[in-house]
Design a protein around this motif. Sequence first.
Motif, short mmCIF file in Angstrom:
data_model
loop_
_atom_site.label_atom_id
_atom_site.label_comp_id
_atom_site.label_asym_id
_atom_site.label_seq_id
_atom_site.Cartn_x
_atom_site.Cartn_y
_atom_site.Cartn_z
N ALA A 1 0.83 -1.21 0.00
CA ALA A 1 0.00 0.00 0.00
C ALA A 1 0.86 1.26 0.00
O ALA A 1 0.44 2.30 -0.51
CB ALA A 1 -0.93 0.00 1.20
N SER A 2 2.07 1.17 0.54
CA SER A 2 2.97 2.34 0.56
C SER A 2 3.98 2.27 -0.59
O SER A 2 5.05 2.87 -0.51
CB SER A 2 3.67 2.45 1.91
N ASP A 3 3.67 1.52 -1.65
CA ASP A 3 4.47 1.43 -2.89
C ASP A 3 5.88 0.90 -2.68
O ASP A 3 6.82 1.31 -3.36
CB ASP A 3 4.53 2.80 -3.60
N LYS A 4 6.06 -0.01 -1.74
CA LYS A 4 7.34 -0.69 -1.54
C LYS A 4 7.14 -2.16 -1.92
O LYS A 4 7.14 -3.06 -1.08
CB LYS A 4 7.79 -0.57 -0.09
N CYS A 5 6.98 -2.38 -3.21
CA CYS A 5 6.56 -3.70 -3.69
C CYS A 5 7.65 -4.75 -3.50
O CYS A 5 7.36 -5.90 -3.19
CB CYS A 5 6.16 -3.62 -5.15
N GLY A 6 8.92 -4.41 -3.69
CA GLY A 6 10.01 -5.37 -3.51
C GLY A 6 10.06 -5.89 -2.09
O GLY A 6 10.18 -7.10 -1.85
N GLU A 7 9.99 -4.98 -1.13
CA GLU A 7 10.00 -5.38 0.28
C GLU A 7 8.73 -6.16 0.63
O GLU A 7 8.76 -7.09 1.44
CB GLU A 7 10.12 -4.16 1.18
N ALA A 8 7.60 -5.80 0.01
CA ALA A 8 6.34 -6.50 0.27
C ALA A 8 6.44 -7.94 -0.21
O ALA A 8 5.98 -8.86 0.48
CB ALA A 8 5.19 -5.79 -0.43
N ILE A 9 7.06 -8.17 -1.39
CA ILE A 9 7.23 -9.53 -1.90
C ILE A 9 8.08 -10.34 -0.94
O ILE A 9 7.75 -11.49 -0.60
CB ILE A 9 7.85 -9.50 -3.31
N ARG A 10 9.17 -9.76 -0.46
CA ARG A 10 10.06 -10.49 0.46
C ARG A 10 9.35 -10.79 1.78
O ARG A 10 9.50 -11.86 2.35
CB ARG A 10 11.33 -9.68 0.72
N GLU B 1 0.86 -13.27 -4.98
CA GLU B 1 0.64 -13.23 -6.44
C GLU B 1 0.36 -11.81 -6.92
O GLU B 1 0.87 -11.39 -7.96
CB GLU B 1 -0.53 -14.15 -6.81
N LYS B 2 -0.42 -11.06 -6.15
CA LYS B 2 -0.73 -9.67 -6.51
C LYS B 2 0.53 -8.83 -6.52
O LYS B 2 0.76 -8.04 -7.44
CB LYS B 2 -1.76 -9.10 -5.53
N CYS B 3 1.37 -9.00 -5.49
CA CYS B 3 2.60 -8.22 -5.41
C CYS B 3 3.54 -8.55 -6.57
O CYS B 3 4.13 -7.65 -7.18
CB CYS B 3 3.32 -8.48 -4.09
N GLN B 4 3.68 -9.82 -6.88
CA GLN B 4 4.57 -10.21 -7.98
C GLN B 4 4.04 -9.69 -9.31
O GLN B 4 4.80 -9.23 -10.16
CB GLN B 4 4.74 -11.73 -8.01
N PHE C 1 8.71 -2.58 -10.82
CA PHE C 1 10.03 -3.06 -11.24
C PHE C 1 11.07 -2.87 -10.14
O PHE C 1 12.18 -2.39 -10.38
CB PHE C 1 10.50 -2.36 -12.54
N GLN C 2 10.70 -3.20 -8.92
CA GLN C 2 11.62 -3.06 -7.78
C GLN C 2 12.33 -4.38 -7.53
O GLN C 2 11.80 -5.46 -7.78
CB GLN C 2 10.86 -2.63 -6.53
N LYS C 3 13.55 -4.27 -7.01
CA LYS C 3 14.35 -5.45 -6.69
C LYS C 3 13.87 -6.04 -5.36
O LYS C 3 13.59 -5.30 -4.41
CB LYS C 3 15.82 -5.05 -6.59
N VAL C 4 13.80 -7.37 -5.31
CA VAL C 4 13.38 -8.06 -4.08
C VAL C 4 14.62 -8.24 -3.20
O VAL C 4 15.60 -8.85 -3.63
CB VAL C 4 12.74 -9.43 -4.40
N PRO C 5 14.61 -7.69 -1.97
CA PRO C 5 15.79 -7.81 -1.11
C PRO C 5 16.01 -9.25 -0.65
O PRO C 5 15.09 -10.06 -0.61
CB PRO C 5 15.48 -6.89 0.08
#
Length: 159
Positions: free
Chosen positions: A11-20, A69-72, A80-84
Amino acid sequence: AYCYHGQTLLASDKCGEAIRSLQESEKFFAKAEALCKEYGETKGPGTTAKPSGHLFFRKLGSLIKNALEKCQRENGFIYFQKVPAEAPQLELKANYGLVEPVPFEFPALNAHWTPETLAAFDLTKRPKDDTAKPKPDEEVKPMKEPDIKPQKDSGCQIS
């Protein structure tokens, strides 16, 4: 906690961290599911609880899967964020919605409660009470019921 933290990060547009975070949640959910199934198969006295069949546990699994699945999907199309490599740290101290706990302290003893007073409460020295014996049941006499016949004319009128 990782599941809901991942949804907050998305929700705060941190998709890479959200995926991890959601991947970490999926890992812990798999561990919990294995432990729940083992617990459900344990033999012993008591009720046979099956935690893996509870509604919360079943909903959590689909919630984690759908959110991941939604985050990916959104990361592939929008962010297009990198997953930590490491999962984000959870903030364990809540800073909203909770009241600070008040430390409990036992109240001071009253001066009337001395060792002599407490010794006076010895239940083995209580007087014998003869009124505690159950009273014999009185015989219940049958009552004659009135003979009631159904009447058509009850006096009620519908206007």
